[in-house]
Design a protein around this motif. Structure first.
Motif, PDB file in Angstrom:
ATOM      1  N   VAL A  84      29.738  38.823  40.000  1.00 47.80           N
ATOM      2  CA  VAL A  84      30.571  39.125  38.842  1.00 47.80           C
ATOM      3  C   VAL A  84      30.430  37.978  37.842  1.00 47.80           C
ATOM      4  O   VAL A  84      29.852  36.938  38.148  1.00 47.80           O
ATOM      5  CB  VAL A  84      32.055  39.305  39.256  1.00 47.80           C
ATOM      6  N   THR A  85      30.990  38.163  36.676  1.00 46.80           N
ATOM      7  CA  THR A  85      31.012  37.073  35.702  1.00 46.80           C
ATOM      8  C   THR A  85      32.175  36.145  36.060  1.00 46.80           C
ATOM      9  O   THR A  85      33.038  36.483  36.869  1.00 46.80           O
ATOM     10  CB  THR A  85      31.208  37.619  34.270  1.00 46.80           C
ATOM     11  N   ALA A  86      32.217  34.983  35.443  1.00 47.32           N
ATOM     12  CA  ALA A  86      33.281  34.010  35.724  1.00 47.32           C
ATOM     13  C   ALA A  86      34.648  34.568  35.321  1.00 47.32           C
ATOM     14  O   ALA A  86      35.647  34.364  36.023  1.00 47.32           O
ATOM     15  CB  ALA A  86      33.006  32.695  34.992  1.00 47.32           C
ATOM     16  N   GLU A  87      34.700  35.281  34.180  1.00 48.16           N
ATOM     17  CA  GLU A  87      35.965  35.872  33.737  1.00 48.16           C
ATOM     18  C   GLU A  87      36.426  36.952  34.718  1.00 48.16           C
ATOM     19  O   GLU A  87      37.618  37.058  35.037  1.00 48.16           O
ATOM     20  CB  GLU A  87      35.818  36.483  32.333  1.00 48.16           C
ATOM     21  N   GLN A  88      35.486  37.754  35.208  1.00 44.63           N
ATOM     22  CA  GLN A  88      35.835  38.803  36.166  1.00 44.63           C
ATOM     23  C   GLN A  88      36.328  38.190  37.477  1.00 44.63           C
ATOM     24  O   GLN A  88      37.270  38.687  38.089  1.00 44.63           O
ATOM     25  CB  GLN A  88      34.641  39.714  36.428  1.00 44.63           C
ATOM     26  N   ARG A  89      35.695  37.086  37.902  1.00 42.36           N
ATOM     27  CA  ARG A  89      36.122  36.434  39.141  1.00 42.36           C
ATOM     28  C   ARG A  89      37.553  35.930  39.013  1.00 42.36           C
ATOM     29  O   ARG A  89      38.373  36.113  39.907  1.00 42.36           O
ATOM     30  CB  ARG A  89      35.203  35.279  39.499  1.00 42.36           C
ATOM     31  N   ASP A  90      37.863  35.323  37.870  1.00 39.70           N
ATOM     32  CA  ASP A  90      39.227  34.836  37.648  1.00 39.70           C
ATOM     33  C   ASP A  90      40.219  35.993  37.623  1.00 39.70           C
ATOM     34  O   ASP A  90      41.319  35.894  38.168  1.00 39.70           O
ATOM     35  CB  ASP A  90      39.307  34.036  36.336  1.00 39.70           C
ATOM     36  N   GLY A 102      44.338  39.190  40.359  1.00 41.66           N
ATOM     37  CA  GLY A 102      44.829  40.516  40.721  1.00 41.66           C
ATOM     38  C   GLY A 102      44.862  41.500  39.576  1.00 41.66           C
ATOM     39  O   GLY A 102      45.467  42.565  39.698  1.00 41.66           O
ATOM     40  N   THR A 103      44.226  41.183  38.446  1.00 46.30           N
ATOM     41  CA  THR A 103      44.202  42.125  37.326  1.00 46.30           C
ATOM     42  C   THR A 103      42.997  43.040  37.363  1.00 46.30           C
ATOM     43  O   THR A 103      42.934  43.993  36.599  1.00 46.30           O
ATOM     44  CB  THR A 103      44.243  41.374  35.983  1.00 46.30           C
ATOM     45  N   LEU A 104      42.059  42.743  38.235  1.00 48.44           N
ATOM     46  CA  LEU A 104      40.908  43.622  38.489  1.00 48.44           C
ATOM     47  C   LEU A 104      40.849  43.905  39.984  1.00 48.44           C
ATOM     48  O   LEU A 104      41.409  43.164  40.792  1.00 48.44           O
ATOM     49  CB  LEU A 104      39.595  42.970  38.032  1.00 48.44           C
ATOM     50  N   ALA A 105      40.151  44.953  40.332  1.00 47.49           N
ATOM     51  CA  ALA A 105      40.015  45.344  41.743  1.00 47.49           C
ATOM     52  C   ALA A 105      38.567  45.726  42.003  1.00 47.49           C
ATOM     53  O   ALA A 105      37.771  45.850  41.079  1.00 47.49           O
ATOM     54  CB  ALA A 105      40.941  46.511  42.059  1.00 47.49           C
ATOM     55  N   VAL A 106      38.235  45.911  43.265  1.00 49.65           N
ATOM     56  CA  VAL A 106      36.886  46.310  43.667  1.00 49.65           C
ATOM     57  C   VAL A 106      36.996  47.618  44.448  1.00 49.65           C
ATOM     58  O   VAL A 106      37.829  47.746  45.344  1.00 49.65           O
ATOM     59  CB  VAL A 106      36.222  45.225  44.542  1.00 49.65           C
ATOM     60  N   ALA A 107      36.125  48.577  44.094  1.00 53.28           N
ATOM     61  CA  ALA A 107      36.087  49.859  44.805  1.00 53.28           C
ATOM     62  C   ALA A 107      34.637  50.232  45.031  1.00 53.28           C
ATOM     63  O   ALA A 107      33.734  49.734  44.357  1.00 53.28           O
ATOM     64  CB  ALA A 107      36.795  50.938  44.002  1.00 53.28           C
ATOM     65  N   THR A 108      34.402  51.120  46.000  1.00 54.91           N
ATOM     66  CA  THR A 108      33.038  51.538  46.292  1.00 54.91           C
ATOM     67  C   THR A 108      32.794  52.939  45.757  1.00 54.91           C
ATOM     68  O   THR A 108      33.685  53.787  45.747  1.00 54.91           O
ATOM     69  CB  THR A 108      32.765  51.551  47.797  1.00 54.91           C
ATOM     70  N   ALA A 109      31.557  53.134  45.310  1.00 52.76           N
ATOM     71  CA  ALA A 109      31.105  54.459  44.894  1.00 52.76           C
ATOM     72  C   ALA A 109      29.592  54.469  45.000  1.00 52.76           C
ATOM     73  O   ALA A 109      28.919  53.540  44.539  1.00 52.76           O
ATOM     74  CB  ALA A 109      31.541  54.768  43.470  1.00 52.76           C
ATOM     75  N   ARG A 110      29.079  55.495  45.642  1.00 53.40           N
ATOM     76  CA  ARG A 110      27.630  55.662  45.830  1.00 53.40           C
ATOM     77  C   ARG A 110      26.996  54.444  46.484  1.00 53.40           C
ATOM     78  O   ARG A 110      25.906  53.998  46.124  1.00 53.40           O
ATOM     79  CB  ARG A 110      26.953  55.970  44.508  1.00 53.40           C
ATOM     80  N   GLY A 111      27.687  53.861  47.446  1.00 56.93           N
ATOM     81  CA  GLY A 111      27.131  52.765  48.216  1.00 56.93           C
ATOM     82  C   GLY A 111      27.152  51.415  47.540  1.00 56.93           C
ATOM     83  O   GLY A 111      26.594  50.454  48.066  1.00 56.93           O
ATOM     84  N   ARG A 112      27.765  51.314  46.385  1.00 59.69           N
ATOM     85  CA  ARG A 112      27.847  50.044  45.673  1.00 59.69           C
ATOM     86  C   ARG A 112      29.294  49.686  45.424  1.00 59.69           C
ATOM     87  O   ARG A 112      30.155  50.545  45.340  1.00 59.69           O
ATOM     88  CB  ARG A 112      27.129  50.145  44.322  1.00 59.69           C
ATOM     89  N   HIS A 113      29.551  48.398  45.267  1.00 61.04           N
ATOM     90  CA  HIS A 113      30.879  47.918  44.936  1.00 61.04           C
ATOM     91  C   HIS A 113      30.981  47.792  43.424  1.00 61.04           C
ATOM     92  O   HIS A 113      30.083  47.236  42.781  1.00 61.04           O
ATOM     93  CB  HIS A 113      31.144  46.567  45.603  1.00 61.04           C
ATOM     94  N   HIS A 114      32.077  48.287  42.872  1.00 60.95           N
ATOM     95  CA  HIS A 114      32.283  48.261  41.427  1.00 60.95           C
ATOM     96  C   HIS A 114      33.584  47.546  41.112  1.00 60.95           C
ATOM     97  O   HIS A 114      34.594  47.735  41.785  1.00 60.95           O
ATOM     98  CB  HIS A 114      32.354  49.688  40.863  1.00 60.95           C
ATOM     99  N   VAL A 115      33.564  46.758  40.054  1.00 55.67           N
ATOM    100  CA  VAL A 115      34.764  46.085  39.564  1.00 55.67           C
ATOM    101  C   VAL A 115      35.456  47.069  38.630  1.00 55.67           C
ATOM    102  O   VAL A 115      34.842  47.591  37.693  1.00 55.67           O
ATOM    103  CB  VAL A 115      34.407  44.779  38.822  1.00 55.67           C
ATOM    104  N   ILE A 116      36.741  47.334  38.912  1.00 52.62           N
ATOM    105  CA  ILE A 116      37.495  48.309  38.116  1.00 52.62           C
ATOM    106  C   ILE A 116      38.841  47.716  37.720  1.00 52.62           C
ATOM    107  O   ILE A 116      39.323  46.779  38.356  1.00 52.62           O
ATOM    108  CB  ILE A 116      37.713  49.627  38.895  1.00 52.62           C
ATOM    109  N   PRO A 117      39.470  48.250  36.675  1.00 47.68           N
ATOM    110  CA  PRO A 117      40.820  47.781  36.314  1.00 47.68           C
ATOM    111  C   PRO A 117      41.837  48.161  37.395  1.00 47.68           C
ATOM    112  O   PRO A 117      41.643  49.117  38.149  1.00 47.68           O
ATOM    113  CB  PRO A 117      41.126  48.516  35.006  1.00 47.68           C
TER     114      PRO A 117
END
Length: 178
Positions: A107-113, A118-133
């Motif tokens: 992820v980017t540094a802003e996304q990691r922060d 806890g303002t972003l989350a991670v979910a899976t779709a089609r075998g990949r992990h996606h960063v979502i709101p």
């Protein structure tokens, strides 16, 4: 010699004429009403048809439930793919616990922060992990609680050490990546 059993019983005197007439009339009534002599066979066949219909209904209900779950999973997958915030230039590793395995996503540094806050989350779709709101993650959790969504934040129990932890007095730095 070709006389019926009923006639033979009458000649032998074992049955009276009234009993024979009553038997003939009851047979005629049964035939008219659609009853057969083999009522036990008809009842068994009806019971088998009823059991088969119950099995068919149960199987149809199971198939319908599977179809609804598949449609719900497809809807959730579309929600994740539409809300995905994955960046192409992401170079900061972020580890996610998925089941019993630790998965690393970049992820980017802003996304990691934002993930740590806890303002972003991670979910899976089609075998990949996606960063979502987080709003999308909450909608997914409302639709299907067992769907994998990782969300860090104040409700994360990994941050609270157990009571008998010998290292409880030592603070772990926030910028430590594991």
């Amino acid at each position: 010699m070709a006389s019926s059993l009923q006639e033979q019983l009458l000649k032998a005197g074992l049955v009276t004429e009234d009993q024979a007439r009553n038997t003939r009339q009851s047979r005629r009534k049964d035939r008219k009403a659609g009853k057969s002599r083999d009522d036990a066979g008809a009842r068994a066949a009806a019971k088998r048809r009823q059991e088969q219909a119950e099995r068919d209904r149960a199987l149809n209900a199971k198939r319908e439930a599977e179809r609804e779950e598949k449609a719900l999973r497809a809807r959730i997958r579309d929600m994740v793919l539409e809300a995905s915030l994955n960046a192409d230039g992401a170079d900061v590793p972020y580890n996610v616990l998925h089941g019993a395995k630790v998965r690393r996503i970049y992820v980017t540094a802003e996304q990691r922060d934002a993930l740590v806050a806890g303002t972003l989350a991670v979910a899976t779709a089609r075998g990949r992990h996606h960063v979502i709101p987080v709003e999308t993650a909450e909608r997914i959790a409302a639709l299907m609680p067992e769907y994998f969504v990782h969300r860090a934040g104040p409700d994360d129990t990994a941050d609270t050490p157990p009571e008998d932890d010998p290292y409880a007095a030592y603070k772990v730095p926030d910028d430590l990546t594991w």
